[in-house]
Motif scaffolding. Structure first.
Motif, PDB file in Angstrom:
ATOM      1  N   SER A 150      29.755  22.957 -16.678  1.00 17.24           N
ATOM      2  CA  SER A 150      30.768  22.580 -17.672  1.00 17.24           C
ATOM      3  C   SER A 150      32.131  22.342 -17.034  1.00 17.24           C
ATOM      4  O   SER A 150      32.934  21.560 -17.547  1.00 17.24           O
ATOM      5  N   LEU A 151      32.380  23.009 -15.918  1.00 17.40           N
ATOM      6  CA  LEU A 151      33.647  22.843 -15.206  1.00 17.40           C
ATOM      7  C   LEU A 151      33.593  21.694 -14.198  1.00 17.40           C
ATOM      8  O   LEU A 151      34.531  21.502 -13.429  1.00 17.40           O
ATOM      9  N   SER A 152      32.488  20.952 -14.203  1.00 15.67           N
ATOM     10  CA  SER A 152      32.263  19.858 -13.246  1.00 15.67           C
ATOM     11  C   SER A 152      32.340  20.347 -11.803  1.00 15.67           C
ATOM     12  O   SER A 152      32.800  19.642 -10.910  1.00 15.67           O
ATOM     13  N   ALA A 153      31.894  21.579 -11.606  1.00 15.88           N
ATOM     14  CA  ALA A 153      31.815  22.141 -10.263  1.00 15.88           C
ATOM     15  C   ALA A 153      30.364  22.085  -9.806  1.00 15.88           C
ATOM     16  O   ALA A 153      29.472  21.724 -10.577  1.00 15.88           O
ATOM     17  N   SER A 154      30.137  22.443  -8.551  1.00 16.49           N
ATOM     18  CA  SER A 154      28.766  22.513  -8.043  1.00 16.49           C
ATOM     19  C   SER A 154      28.667  23.655  -7.039  1.00 16.49           C
ATOM     20  O   SER A 154      29.659  24.024  -6.405  1.00 16.49           O
ATOM     21  N   VAL A 155      27.475  24.209  -6.941  1.00 13.72           N
ATOM     22  CA  VAL A 155      27.230  25.249  -5.945  1.00 13.72           C
ATOM     23  C   VAL A 155      26.865  24.537  -4.651  1.00 13.72           C
ATOM     24  O   VAL A 155      25.848  23.843  -4.579  1.00 13.72           O
ATOM     25  N   SER A 161      29.443  29.647  -2.567  1.00 19.09           N
ATOM     26  CA  SER A 161      30.428  28.614  -2.247  1.00 19.09           C
ATOM     27  C   SER A 161      30.331  27.506  -3.294  1.00 19.09           C
ATOM     28  O   SER A 161      29.308  26.834  -3.409  1.00 19.09           O
ATOM     29  N   LEU A 162      31.415  27.367  -4.069  1.00 13.23           N
ATOM     30  CA  LEU A 162      31.495  26.332  -5.098  1.00 13.23           C
ATOM     31  C   LEU A 162      32.403  25.207  -4.631  1.00 13.23           C
ATOM     32  O   LEU A 162      33.343  25.431  -3.874  1.00 13.23           O
ATOM     33  N   ILE A 163      32.135  24.012  -5.115  1.00 14.43           N
ATOM     34  CA  ILE A 163      33.037  22.883  -4.928  1.00 14.43           C
ATOM     35  C   ILE A 163      33.579  22.526  -6.311  1.00 14.43           C
ATOM     36  O   ILE A 163      32.814  22.233  -7.229  1.00 14.43           O
ATOM     37  N   LEU A 164      34.908  22.597  -6.445  1.00 11.13           N
ATOM     38  CA  LEU A 164      35.576  22.281  -7.697  1.00 11.13           C
ATOM     39  C   LEU A 164      36.761  21.382  -7.383  1.00 11.13           C
ATOM     40  O   LEU A 164      37.644  21.770  -6.607  1.00 11.13           O
ATOM     41  N   ARG A 195      36.786  23.896  -1.955  1.00 14.64           N
ATOM     42  CA  ARG A 195      35.779  24.951  -1.855  1.00 14.64           C
ATOM     43  C   ARG A 195      36.385  26.253  -2.379  1.00 14.64           C
ATOM     44  O   ARG A 195      37.484  26.642  -2.007  1.00 14.64           O
ATOM     45  N   ILE A 196      35.613  26.908  -3.235  1.00 15.62           N
ATOM     46  CA  ILE A 196      35.978  28.224  -3.753  1.00 15.62           C
ATOM     47  C   ILE A 196      34.838  29.156  -3.381  1.00 15.62           C
ATOM     48  O   ILE A 196      33.682  28.877  -3.692  1.00 15.62           O
ATOM     49  N   VAL A 197      35.170  30.258  -2.714  1.00 15.74           N
ATOM     50  CA  VAL A 197      34.157  31.213  -2.280  1.00 15.74           C
ATOM     51  C   VAL A 197      34.274  32.458  -3.147  1.00 15.74           C
ATOM     52  O   VAL A 197      35.353  33.044  -3.278  1.00 15.74           O
ATOM     53  N   ILE A 198      33.142  32.860  -3.739  1.00 15.82           N
ATOM     54  CA  ILE A 198      33.108  33.980  -4.675  1.00 15.82           C
ATOM     55  C   ILE A 198      32.178  35.060  -4.137  1.00 15.82           C
ATOM     56  O   ILE A 198      31.024  34.784  -3.797  1.00 15.82           O
TER      57      ILE A 198
END
Length: 159
Positions: A67-72, A90-93, A97-100
């Protein structure tokens, strides 16, 4: 980092705790990770292709990501301390890159639902092999100690 896939779920014969087994995609590396019952059930249901009428927690996370148009991009099991594995997602938004931080079982569940690769650090695989060897040696010693009989030491010294 070594790319791995989920080989399956098994049970520890001693504790009856579930174990997710990862296997190297291009290697013979095996990584068993003890996980919770609910996480194991979620992985097993995903592997079996079981459709659920309502989204479970990991499905909800996947839906939020989409829904946030992100991808793993991938998940990475990167550390092992005191028998506890550490992972990150590791997400791409918006091109960033956002690391959680994540438990491995949750990260694996997300990776399976998002068709993302699963990576394990070589250092983690090496440390896991060493710890498994130590545990195996301890089990062998314990089995040997339990099987010893007085006659294994020769004649009874009091005779």
């Amino acid at each position: 980092m070594i790319e791995m896939s989920v080989q399956g779920i098994t049970l520890d014969p001693v504790t009856n705790m579930p174990i997710v087994v990862l296997k190297g995609k291009e290697s013979e590396d095996i990584l068993p990770i003890w996980i919770g019952i609910f996480e194991a059930n979620a992985i097993a249901m995903q592997l079996e292709g079981v459709e659920r009428p309502r989204p479970m927690t990991h499905d909800l996370i996947k839906n939020l990501i989409n829904s946030l148009s992100a991808s793993v991009e991938y998940i990475h099991i990167h550390d092992l301390k005191a028998n506890t594995y550490y992972a990150e997602i590791s997400l791409i938004l918006n091109g960033e890159r956002i690391v959680i931080d994540s438990r491995p079982s949750d990260a694996i569940n997300i990776a399976l639902r998002c068709n993302a690769p699963i990576y394990v650090s070589e250092a983690v695989l090496k440390q896991s092999r060493i710890e498994n060897e130590i545990e195996t040696e301890e089990e062998e010693i314990q089995d040997w100690l339990e099987s010893i009989k007085p006659e294994d030491f020769g004649k009874n010294p009091s005779v």
